[in-house]
Design a protein around this motif. Structure first.
Motif, PDB file in Angstrom:
ATOM      1  N   SER A  35       0.826  -1.210   0.000  1.00  0.00           N
ATOM      2  CA  SER A  35       0.000   0.000   0.000  1.00  0.00           C
ATOM      3  C   SER A  35       0.863   1.264   0.000  1.00  0.00           C
ATOM      4  N   VAL A  36       1.968   1.252   0.743  1.00  0.00           N
ATOM      5  CA  VAL A  36       2.903   2.382   0.713  1.00  0.00           C
ATOM      6  C   VAL A  36       3.470   2.558  -0.694  1.00  0.00           C
ATOM      7  N   LEU A  37       3.829   1.448  -1.326  1.00  0.00           N
ATOM      8  CA  LEU A  37       4.406   1.505  -2.668  1.00  0.00           C
ATOM      9  C   LEU A  37       3.426   2.116  -3.662  1.00  0.00           C
ATOM     10  N   MET A  38       2.143   1.787  -3.560  1.00  0.00           N
ATOM     11  CA  MET A  38       1.146   2.353  -4.470  1.00  0.00           C
ATOM     12  C   MET A  38       1.015   3.862  -4.268  1.00  0.00           C
ATOM     13  N   ALA A  39       0.980   4.307  -3.001  1.00  0.00           N
ATOM     14  CA  ALA A  39       0.849   5.742  -2.721  1.00  0.00           C
ATOM     15  C   ALA A  39       2.079   6.508  -3.191  1.00  0.00           C
ATOM     16  N   VAL A  40       3.278   5.964  -2.950  1.00  0.00           N
ATOM     17  CA  VAL A  40       4.512   6.624  -3.371  1.00  0.00           C
ATOM     18  C   VAL A  40       4.623   6.641  -4.892  1.00  0.00           C
ATOM     19  N   SER A  41       4.214   5.557  -5.551  1.00  0.00           N
ATOM     20  CA  SER A  41       4.241   5.501  -7.023  1.00  0.00           C
ATOM     21  C   SER A  41       3.365   6.599  -7.617  1.00  0.00           C
ATOM     22  N   ALA A  42       2.171   6.758  -7.066  1.00  0.00           N
ATOM     23  CA  ALA A  42       1.273   7.813  -7.547  1.00  0.00           C
ATOM     24  C   ALA A  42       1.889   9.193  -7.330  1.00  0.00           C
ATOM     25  N   LEU A  43       2.576   9.372  -6.203  1.00  0.00           N
ATOM     26  CA  LEU A  43       3.187  10.676  -5.899  1.00  0.00           C
ATOM     27  C   LEU A  43       4.359  10.967  -6.832  1.00  0.00           C
ATOM     28  N   VAL A  44       5.187   9.971  -7.125  1.00  0.00           N
ATOM     29  CA  VAL A  44       6.363  10.162  -7.992  1.00  0.00           C
ATOM     30  C   VAL A  44       5.947  10.586  -9.395  1.00  0.00           C
ATOM     31  N   LEU A  45       4.854  10.036  -9.902  1.00  0.00           N
ATOM     32  CA  LEU A  45       4.423  10.331 -11.273  1.00  0.00           C
ATOM     33  C   LEU A  45       3.442  11.502 -11.357  1.00  0.00           C
ATOM     34  N   SER A  46       2.985  12.017 -10.227  1.00  0.00           N
ATOM     35  CA  SER A  46       1.985  13.088 -10.247  1.00  0.00           C
ATOM     36  C   SER A  46       2.468  14.401 -10.869  1.00  0.00           C
ATOM     37  N   PRO A  47       3.792  14.744 -10.868  1.00  0.00           N
ATOM     38  CA  PRO A  47       4.215  15.993 -11.527  1.00  0.00           C
ATOM     39  C   PRO A  47       4.165  15.944 -13.052  1.00  0.00           C
ATOM     40  N   LEU A  48       3.835  14.796 -13.633  1.00  0.00           N
ATOM     41  CA  LEU A  48       3.855  14.643 -15.093  1.00  0.00           C
ATOM     42  C   LEU A  48       3.039  15.698 -15.828  1.00  0.00           C
ATOM     43  N   PRO A  49       1.826  16.060 -15.378  1.00  0.00           N
ATOM     44  CA  PRO A  49       1.049  17.068 -16.127  1.00  0.00           C
ATOM     45  C   PRO A  49       1.697  18.443 -16.193  1.00  0.00           C
ATOM     46  N   PHE A  50       2.620  18.746 -15.282  1.00  0.00           N
ATOM     47  CA  PHE A  50       3.271  20.063 -15.297  1.00  0.00           C
ATOM     48  C   PHE A  50       4.208  20.236 -16.496  1.00  0.00           C
ATOM     49  N   ILE A  51       4.635  19.131 -17.098  1.00  0.00           N
ATOM     50  CA  ILE A  51       5.681  19.188 -18.124  1.00  0.00           C
ATOM     51  C   ILE A  51       5.269  20.034 -19.316  1.00  0.00           C
ATOM     52  N   ALA A  52       4.020  19.858 -19.779  1.00  0.00           N
ATOM     53  CA  ALA A  52       3.576  20.619 -20.954  1.00  0.00           C
ATOM     54  C   ALA A  52       3.648  22.121 -20.708  1.00  0.00           C
ATOM     55  N   GLY A  53       3.190  22.568 -19.537  1.00  0.00           N
ATOM     56  CA  GLY A  53       3.223  23.990 -19.230  1.00  0.00           C
ATOM     57  C   GLY A  53       4.622  24.527 -19.023  1.00  0.00           C
ATOM     58  N   LEU A  54       5.455  23.763 -18.319  1.00  0.00           N
ATOM     59  CA  LEU A  54       6.829  24.202 -18.054  1.00  0.00           C
ATOM     60  C   LEU A  54       7.651  24.263 -19.341  1.00  0.00           C
ATOM     61  N   SER A  55       7.344  23.388 -20.310  1.00  0.00           N
ATOM     62  CA  SER A  55       8.113  23.381 -21.555  1.00  0.00           C
ATOM     63  C   SER A  55       7.931  24.675 -22.342  1.00  0.00           C
ATOM     64  N   VAL A  56       6.841  25.379 -22.080  1.00  0.00           N
ATOM     65  CA  VAL A  56       6.593  26.655 -22.770  1.00  0.00           C
ATOM     66  C   VAL A  56       7.311  27.801 -22.074  1.00  0.00           C
TER      67      VAL A  56
END
Length: 460
Positions: free
Chosen positions: A214-235
């Protein structure tokens, strides 16, 4: 890019060779998916099969080092990607085949020596059932990753708009978040199984498994959660800073993968140490259900089950839902491979994949599997031929390889659409009030011809 793909292949190759060794080390009283009496786990025949299996894994990893080398020198992006995927699936299949072969060898040793154990009656521990999720972390652990995913989506949609791929990153992130949350749900639903005659040890083993996963699932979700920021930051970010940020994100994911193996291996080790303290291990013969290292039991209502290695969760292919899940995954992988490969093949080997056409309304740009771009004559402010793209060119949504660039980009902090072969000159630049367009044809003479045609029409 080609060298990076080779490094990825080498890394995955040795990672699989290393993880493939884990089933050859005893967990509980199981080795290579074969249940044996505890005192036989160190028998010379058992050790011989285990040692030979590990040797074959290492030999396979070394062989694929050389098999993967052509990916460095293949000149076409499409063939590079196809060869990369072929080698990747090649050694996945090879390592799986080796595992199946040596599972059979270990089973043959068990049968020849008649090392069968009496199956114990199923023990129902009502206290364990009632307390099975006492160490399962709260669902609120997923709140930070949910907030980051939503915030990243809002930020990128505001910064670059939905037409520049930010919606796709948000969709992928949301699906990943949903996957980890669903996995968390299934972990809480897994039934308990008393492994020993000691109730306290059974509780501790159960707590370890549910807490770690259960810890691994929560941490996995947290590690990948910044992904949506990439499109905005690339501009917003300059090219060098964006590359540094991307490298840091990839490095963080690689470190997380290493952490995952360490975390699960430590959980397995702690479980084995606890089980070793018990006076009696309750044997249950499930060998007949683990065929080809896959769990197939139509009488088991569970869709997901803990694997026998102690470091994974497996799908029960004996249940219709398990078959549906695996079919969906297989179809998704197949469609993804087709979607990636076909446009590249057309771009590499078609005589004129990037098309430019003029009409009385304006200019039309098109590429394989891409939305056409129409430019009206009255929108055009300038047209010129240039020899190279500006240095500050950042991909927002599209493809950027060593040979060509297609899709939405930021050029000198301005929105741009590119259909460009990197090694072809000149490049046709069409500038409008809101956007720049860059185009090259495989035939440089046609690029010049289009420029002259456009200039002629504009002068009329």
């Amino acid at each position: 890019m080609n060298f990076l793909l080779y490094v990825i292949l080498v890394g995955v190759n040795f990672l699989m060779a290393f993880t493939g060794r884990i089933p050859a080390n005893p967990h509980k009283n199981i080795i290579l998916e074969t249940t044996l009496p505890k005192e036989k786990l160190q028998d010379p025949q058992v050790l011989a099969v285990s040692k030979l299996y590990k040797k074959r894994l290492l030999q396979g990893a070394i062989a694929f080092l050389f098999i993967a080398l052509p990916v460095i020198i293949i000149p076409y992006d499409s063939l590079t990607m196809i060869y990369f995927l072929t080698v990747l699936f090649g050694f996945i299949g090879t390592f799986y085949y080796l595992e199946v072969i040596y599972i059979r060898k270990m089973t043959a040793v068990k049968v020849q020596n008649k090392w069968f154990l009496p199956t114990k009656p199923i023990l129902v521990d009502t206290k364990l059932v009632a307390n099975k999720n006492r160490k399962l972390i709260s669902i609120w652990w997923f709140l930070p990753s949910f907030i980051l995913t939503i915030a990243g989506a809002i930020y990128s949609l505001t910064a670059v708009g939905k037409d520049n791929g930010s919606w796709l990153l948000f969709l992928i992130s949301f699906l990943l978040f949903g996957f980890f949350l669903l996995f968390y749900y299934f972990i809480g639903r897994l039934p308990v199984k008393p492994l020993t005659s000691d109730e306290a040890i059974n509780q501790q083993v159960n707590d370890l498994m549910r807490h770690h996963w259960s810890v691994l699932m929560a941490v996995s979700a947290l590690v990948l959660s910044p992904l949506p920021f990439i499109a905005g930051l690339s501009v917003i970010l300059p090219y060098e800073q964006m590359m540094l940020l991307t490298f840091g994100f990839v490095l963080a994911i690689l470190l997380f993968i290493v952490f995952t193996f360490y975390y699960l291996f430590s959980s397995r080790k702690k479980q084995d140490q606890l089980i070793a303290l018990a006076e009696e291990y309750r044997y249950s013969d499930e060998d007949q259900y683990w065929r080809y290292a896959i769990y197939i039991n139509p009488n088991d209502k569970r869709i997901l089950v803990p694997d026998r290695v102690g470091m994974n969760i497996s799908t029960n292919l004996g249940r219709p839902a398990g078959k549906i899940i695996m079919s969906i995954v297989g179809i998704f992988v197949f469609v993804t491979l087709i979607a990636v490969s076909i446009p590249m093949l057309i771009s590499d080997f078609s005589s004129n994949p990037f098309e430019l056409a003029t009409s009385h309304d304006g200019i039309n740009l098109s590429a394989p599997f891409s939305k056409n771009r129409a430019i009206e004559w009255n929108e055009i402010e300038s047209v010129q031929l240039i020899n190279e793209l500006p240095k500050n060119t950042i991909r927002v949504y599209g493809t950027a390889t060593e040979n060509y660039m297609t899709g939405e980009f930021q050029v000198d902090n301005e929105p741009a659409y590119l259909l460009v072969y990197r090694k072809k000159q000149p490049i046709l630049e069409i500038e409008t009030k809101d956007k720049r367009y860059y185009y090259t044809n495989k035939n440089s003479r046609l690029t010049k011809k289009y420029y002259e045609e456009i200039q002629s029409i504009r002068e009329q």
